[in-house]
Design a protein around this motif. Structure first.
Motif, PDB file in Angstrom:
ATOM      1  N   LEU A  77       0.947  -0.995  -0.165  1.00 34.86           N
ATOM      2  CA  LEU A  77       0.291  -0.254   0.034  1.00 34.86           C
ATOM      3  C   LEU A  77       0.667   0.989  -0.253  1.00 34.86           C
ATOM      4  O   LEU A  77      -0.097   2.404  -0.758  1.00 34.86           O
ATOM      5  CB  LEU A  77      -1.134   0.029   0.884  1.00 34.86           C
ATOM      6  N   VAL A  78       2.027   1.767   1.094  1.00 32.08           N
ATOM      7  CA  VAL A  78       3.369   2.140   0.748  1.00 32.08           C
ATOM      8  C   VAL A  78       3.361   2.308  -0.767  1.00 32.08           C
ATOM      9  O   VAL A  78       3.627   3.761  -1.710  1.00 32.08           O
ATOM     10  CB  VAL A  78       4.078   2.420   2.002  1.00 32.08           C
ATOM     11  N   VAL A  79       3.820   1.554  -1.446  1.00 36.39           N
ATOM     12  CA  VAL A  79       4.475   1.636  -3.143  1.00 36.39           C
ATOM     13  C   VAL A  79       3.358   1.976  -3.934  1.00 36.39           C
ATOM     14  O   VAL A  79       3.748   2.687  -4.391  1.00 36.39           O
ATOM     15  CB  VAL A  79       4.965   0.288  -3.401  1.00 36.39           C
ATOM     16  N   LEU A  80       2.192   1.759  -3.519  1.00 33.59           N
ATOM     17  CA  LEU A  80       1.183   2.377  -4.710  1.00 33.59           C
ATOM     18  C   LEU A  80       0.752   3.600  -4.238  1.00 33.59           C
ATOM     19  O   LEU A  80       0.561   4.043  -5.194  1.00 33.59           O
ATOM     20  CB  LEU A  80      -0.503   1.485  -4.221  1.00 33.59           C
ATOM     21  N   GLY A  81       1.112   4.198  -3.062  1.00 32.75           N
ATOM     22  CA  GLY A  81       0.781   5.680  -2.199  1.00 32.75           C
ATOM     23  C   GLY A  81       1.834   6.320  -3.604  1.00 32.75           C
ATOM     24  O   GLY A  81       1.456   7.142  -4.151  1.00 32.75           O
ATOM     25  N   ILE A  82       3.125   5.847  -3.288  1.00 30.05           N
ATOM     26  CA  ILE A  82       3.944   6.323  -3.962  1.00 30.05           C
ATOM     27  C   ILE A  82       3.909   6.097  -5.565  1.00 30.05           C
ATOM     28  O   ILE A  82       4.689   8.172  -6.126  1.00 30.05           O
ATOM     29  CB  ILE A  82       5.910   6.163  -3.241  1.00 30.05           C
ATOM     30  N   THR A  83       3.308   5.365  -5.796  1.00 33.72           N
ATOM     31  CA  THR A  83       3.983   4.928  -8.061  1.00 33.72           C
ATOM     32  C   THR A  83       2.656   6.155  -7.973  1.00 33.72           C
ATOM     33  O   THR A  83       2.591   6.848  -8.995  1.00 33.72           O
ATOM     34  CB  THR A  83       3.328   3.778  -7.660  1.00 33.72           C
ATOM     35  N   LEU A  84       1.571   6.337  -7.445  1.00 36.88           N
ATOM     36  CA  LEU A  84       0.313   6.852  -8.214  1.00 36.88           C
ATOM     37  C   LEU A  84       1.537   8.575  -7.409  1.00 36.88           C
ATOM     38  O   LEU A  84       0.277   9.311  -8.415  1.00 36.88           O
ATOM     39  CB  LEU A  84      -0.629   7.076  -6.759  1.00 36.88           C
ATOM     40  N   TRP A  85       1.675   9.252  -7.280  1.00 37.70           N
ATOM     41  CA  TRP A  85       2.355  11.033  -6.995  1.00 37.70           C
ATOM     42  C   TRP A  85       3.529  10.364  -8.142  1.00 37.70           C
ATOM     43  O   TRP A  85       3.969  11.722  -8.895  1.00 37.70           O
ATOM     44  CB  TRP A  85       2.874  10.909  -5.252  1.00 37.70           C
ATOM     45  N   PHE A  86       4.127   9.436  -8.662  1.00 35.24           N
ATOM     46  CA  PHE A  86       5.381  10.052  -9.652  1.00 35.24           C
ATOM     47  C   PHE A  86       5.420   8.940 -10.765  1.00 35.24           C
ATOM     48  O   PHE A  86       6.103   9.568 -11.855  1.00 35.24           O
ATOM     49  CB  PHE A  86       6.586   8.978  -8.361  1.00 35.24           C
ATOM     50  N   HIS A  87       4.058   8.561 -10.942  1.00 38.77           N
ATOM     51  CA  HIS A  87       3.951   7.567 -12.601  1.00 38.77           C
ATOM     52  C   HIS A  87       2.785   7.421 -12.684  1.00 38.77           C
ATOM     53  O   HIS A  87       1.853   5.985 -11.984  1.00 38.77           O
ATOM     54  CB  HIS A  87       4.931   5.617 -12.140  1.00 38.77           C
ATOM     55  N   GLN A  88       1.691   8.652 -13.061  1.00 39.64           N
ATOM     56  CA  GLN A  88       0.492   8.621 -13.105  1.00 39.64           C
ATOM     57  C   GLN A  88       0.061   7.965 -13.766  1.00 39.64           C
ATOM     58  O   GLN A  88      -1.578   7.783 -13.974  1.00 39.64           O
ATOM     59  CB  GLN A  88      -0.130   9.998 -12.610  1.00 39.64           C
ATOM     60  N   GLN A  89       0.336   7.467 -14.602  1.00 38.42           N
ATOM     61  CA  GLN A  89       0.129   6.825 -15.510  1.00 38.42           C
ATOM     62  C   GLN A  89      -0.658   5.410 -15.680  1.00 38.42           C
ATOM     63  O   GLN A  89      -1.238   4.851 -15.942  1.00 38.42           O
ATOM     64  CB  GLN A  89       1.261   6.604 -16.729  1.00 38.42           C
ATOM     65  N   VAL A  90       0.448   4.324 -14.515  1.00 38.74           N
ATOM     66  CA  VAL A  90      -0.706   3.354 -13.213  1.00 38.74           C
ATOM     67  C   VAL A  90      -1.449   3.803 -13.392  1.00 38.74           C
ATOM     68  O   VAL A  90      -2.008   2.683 -11.855  1.00 38.74           O
ATOM     69  CB  VAL A  90       0.891   2.714 -13.798  1.00 38.74           C
ATOM     70  N   ARG A  91      -2.699   4.828 -12.642  1.00 35.86           N
ATOM     71  CA  ARG A  91      -3.316   4.958 -11.870  1.00 35.86           C
ATOM     72  C   ARG A  91      -4.326   4.348 -11.642  1.00 35.86           C
ATOM     73  O   ARG A  91      -4.607   3.804 -10.482  1.00 35.86           O
ATOM     74  CB  ARG A  91      -3.492   6.211 -11.920  1.00 35.86           C
ATOM     75  N   GLY A  95      -4.961   2.153  -8.286  1.00 33.71           N
ATOM     76  CA  GLY A  95      -6.274   1.799  -8.006  1.00 33.71           C
ATOM     77  C   GLY A  95      -6.768   0.907  -7.618  1.00 33.71           C
ATOM     78  O   GLY A  95      -7.640   0.427  -6.327  1.00 33.71           O
ATOM     79  N   ILE A  96      -6.665  -0.365  -8.841  1.00 35.48           N
ATOM     80  CA  ILE A  96      -7.486  -1.473  -8.455  1.00 35.48           C
ATOM     81  C   ILE A  96      -6.589  -2.149  -7.398  1.00 35.48           C
ATOM     82  O   ILE A  96      -7.273  -3.217  -6.510  1.00 35.48           O
ATOM     83  CB  ILE A  96      -8.071  -1.870  -9.965  1.00 35.48           C
ATOM     84  N   ALA A  97      -5.761  -2.406  -8.120  1.00 36.63           N
ATOM     85  CA  ALA A  97      -4.693  -3.005  -6.555  1.00 36.63           C
ATOM     86  C   ALA A  97      -4.565  -3.050  -5.048  1.00 36.63           C
ATOM     87  O   ALA A  97      -4.924  -3.129  -4.862  1.00 36.63           O
ATOM     88  CB  ALA A  97      -3.559  -2.911  -6.714  1.00 36.63           C
ATOM     89  N   THR A  98      -5.417  -1.401  -5.213  1.00 36.97           N
ATOM     90  CA  THR A  98      -4.875  -0.606  -3.748  1.00 36.97           C
ATOM     91  C   THR A  98      -6.713  -0.478  -3.041  1.00 36.97           C
ATOM     92  O   THR A  98      -6.742  -1.408  -1.796  1.00 36.97           O
ATOM     93  CB  THR A  98      -5.443   0.653  -3.622  1.00 36.97           C
TER      94      THR A  98
END
Length: 159
Positions: A77-91, A95-98
């Motif tokens: 969950l922490v990695v997905l949160g950081i991913t949303l900030w820096f790689h918004q192409q995989v949002r 989001g579904i994984a979260t």
């Protein structure tokens, strides 16, 4: 005290205003709140299984046999949160994984981190799936201070 310091140092006030403006622009280009809620979902999922609580002086141990599951789900969950900030192409994927991880944390990790991780994860995942990148033409006109114009066809403007 800080307010007095800022009044005496206008260059510091200008630097702070510039930093706030840059942060606002950075935040507007990505699903910031989705990432923040996703990060917030990971914290209680990681925290509660490894801490001893004593509400009202009564010791309460929330450690379970699924301590490894809480570690894996919380870190993801922490990695997905950081991913949303820096790689918004995989949002959408993030989001579904979260949302799936938050739902899986309910039976595996102390009711989803005492429901805090579950609720924050569901909100963060939904915000990530619903977020759309800003329109480049709209952001360009806003950056130049030009007002947005709307074209009106003939006969439509007068009634």
């Amino acid at each position: 005290m800080i307010h007095k310091l800022l009044r005496r140092r206008p260059e510091l006030q200008a630097a702070i205003a510039g930093a706030r403006r840059r942060f606002g622009a950075w935040r507007g280009e990505r699903p910031f709140w989705a990432g923040l809620f996703t990060l917030a979902a990971g914290v209680p999922v990681l925290y509660f299984p490894y801490v001893g609580l004593s509400p009202g002086g009564i010791p309460l141990a929330l450690s379970t046999t699924a301590g490894g599951g809480s570690l894996i789900i919380g870190i993801l969950l922490v990695v997905l949160g950081i991913t949303l900030w820096f790689h918004q192409q995989v949002r959408v994927f993030a989001g579904i994984a979260t949302m799936l991880l938050a739902l899986a944390s309910f039976p595996m990790v102390n009711f989803g981190g005492m429901l805090l991780g579950l609720l924050c994860g569901l909100v963060g995942g939904a915000l990530a799936c619903a977020w759309a990148p800003p329109d480049p033409a709209e952001s360009r006109s806003a950056a130049h201070g030009a007002p947005a114009t709307v074209a009106v066809s003939e006969g439509q403007g007068e009634r």
